[in-house]
Design an enzyme around this catalytic site. Structure first.
Site, mmCIF file in Angstrom:
data_model
loop_
_atom_site.group_PDB
_atom_site.id
_atom_site.type_symbol
_atom_site.label_atom_id
_atom_site.label_comp_id
_atom_site.label_asym_id
_atom_site.label_seq_id
_atom_site.Cartn_x
_atom_site.Cartn_y
_atom_site.Cartn_z
ATOM 1 N N VAL A 1 0.873 -1.169 0.000
ATOM 2 C CA VAL A 1 0.000 0.000 0.000
ATOM 3 C C VAL A 1 0.912 1.221 0.000
ATOM 4 C CG1 VAL A 1 -1.768 1.286 1.250
ATOM 5 C CG2 VAL A 1 -1.842 -1.218 1.231
ATOM 6 N N GLY B 1 -5.001 -2.161 3.027
ATOM 7 C CA GLY B 1 -4.343 -3.438 3.304
ATOM 8 C C GLY B 1 -5.312 -4.434 3.920
ATOM 9 N N ASN C 1 10.124 -5.652 10.373
ATOM 10 C CA ASN C 1 9.006 -4.809 9.965
ATOM 11 C C ASN C 1 7.903 -4.827 11.033
ATOM 12 O OD1 ASN C 1 7.024 -3.367 8.673
ATOM 13 N ND2 ASN C 1 7.293 -4.402 6.704
ATOM 14 N N TYR D 1 -0.536 -7.585 11.031
ATOM 15 C CA TYR D 1 -0.893 -8.981 10.762
ATOM 16 C C TYR D 1 -1.386 -9.682 12.023
ATOM 17 C CZ TYR D 1 1.653 -8.215 6.386
ATOM 18 O OH TYR D 1 2.090 -7.741 5.174
#
Length: 116
Positions: free
Chosen positions: A43, A53, A80, A87
């Site tokens: 994105v 996302g 990250n 997530y």
């Protein structure tokens, strides 16, 4: 390979590409079913935090449910942190005990050229 594109309406009312999900089918001998491997989720920075996302991943999850696929998998770089948090907020879990392996460059050339 398949791709889904997220669009955002620009200031002038025209659609702008906000991001994409690039994916392909996998097959698990453990489950005897297909799954989806998300190769790339991107994105654009100026469109992050707007739900693009989430919408792309939800779309892939819906495909899995509709088609009876058992897995939606992807990799994330261990540094990250923002992506990992995102997530995790979706309920994804790391696959402990697995290590991604890669063969490329000279090692790939050498193995591919060997006659043994």
């Amino acid at each position: 390979v398949f791709a889904h594109v997220a669009e955002h309406t620009g200031d002038d009312g025209a659609p702008v590409t906000a991001g994409f999900a690039l994916w392909f089918l996998t097959y698990s001998t453990w489950t005897g079913r297909h799954g989806i491997h998300l190769e790339d989720l991107y994105v654009r920075p100026e469109h992050r935090g707007l739900g693009h996302g989430f919408a792309l991943l939800r779309n892939l999850a819906r495909l899995c449910v509709e088609r009876g696929y058992r897995r939606l998998e992807w990799s994330v770089l261990d540094w990250n942190t923002p992506a990992i948090r995102f997530y995790e907020s979706l309920g994804s879990v790391p696959m402990d005990g697995w290590t991604v392996r890669r063969l490329d460059g000279g090692a790939l050339d050498a193995l591919g050229a060997s006659d043994d």
